[in-house]
Design a protein around this motif. Sequence first.
Motif, short mmCIF file in Angstrom:
data_model
loop_
_atom_site.label_atom_id
_atom_site.label_comp_id
_atom_site.label_asym_id
_atom_site.label_seq_id
_atom_site.Cartn_x
_atom_site.Cartn_y
_atom_site.Cartn_z
N THR A 27 -6.95 1.29 0.24
CA THR A 27 -6.73 -0.10 -0.17
C THR A 27 -7.84 -0.97 0.37
OG1 THR A 27 -4.33 -0.07 -0.49
CG2 THR A 27 -5.30 -2.14 0.25
N HIS B 65 0.84 -1.21 0.00
CA HIS B 65 0.00 0.00 0.00
C HIS B 65 0.88 1.26 0.00
CE1 HIS B 65 -3.25 2.74 1.39
NE2 HIS B 65 -2.32 3.24 2.17
N MET C 140 -6.91 1.46 4.91
CA MET C 140 -6.99 0.07 4.47
C MET C 140 -8.21 -0.56 5.11
SD MET C 140 -2.95 -1.08 4.53
CE MET C 140 -3.25 -2.49 3.43
#
Length: 252
Positions: free
Chosen positions: A190, A182, A226
């Motif tokens: 992400t 990432h 994320m």
Amino acid sequence: PMLSERCSPVQWVGVKRYRPAPCQVPDIPRLDICLISHDHYDHLDHGTVTALARRFRTMAWYVPLGTAAWFRDQGLASNVVELDWWDAHVHASGAVVVALPSNHWCKRSLTDDNTRLWASWAVIGAQHRYFFAGDTAYCRAFADIGRHYGPFDLAAIPIGAYGPQTMFGEQHIDPEEAVKVHVDLRADRTIGIHWGTFRLTFEFYLEPPELMRRHAALRGLAPDAMFVVHHGQSALVGTGAGKEDEQQLTAV
């Protein structure tokens, strides 16, 4: 694409899903592009591919070098674009699709080891950039991709099928390495993929998201940088996708 019950050459034996697929091909309203990362059965499923081809006859298939022959063998030669790493193609929509490196392998039979290439992919539009890692171990190529094509608005990075790393570390990243990817890609957001569907390795199947969040926090990333969605849920990411909108959509 993989919506079958088992990732196997046949559907009467092989690794079975933890839970049913959240949808089937008739439930999907529209597809313009399908990205193929590699030829393993949990990613390139004959039944799913043929059903998608029947439903979305103008959809473009982007495949790594050597994979177009498999599509021809299935009678699916039209709309297949085969690319080598770092090659690019302009889709009819104007988006640029780029085949990029990853660290994996290919095999569908006893005698075809690595006769086809594997790949990650970037899709670059006028306003947004998307990255799909496919299946991969960690490698320095992700930093190169980030320099050449980043930053990405959204990346899809695998977080599961890693345990133990002494066995699987050369083909699958773990959640800590997913955080590194990432960062290498310079991704804004992400979504963690490749977890909780098939028992391919030995970690607890719900462990990957927890470890991903823990390592993202240790890296100092924003809490929503994320994320994962539950099977069957949706998320809206990008311009106009405010927090309220995203929460409403992921509750579906």
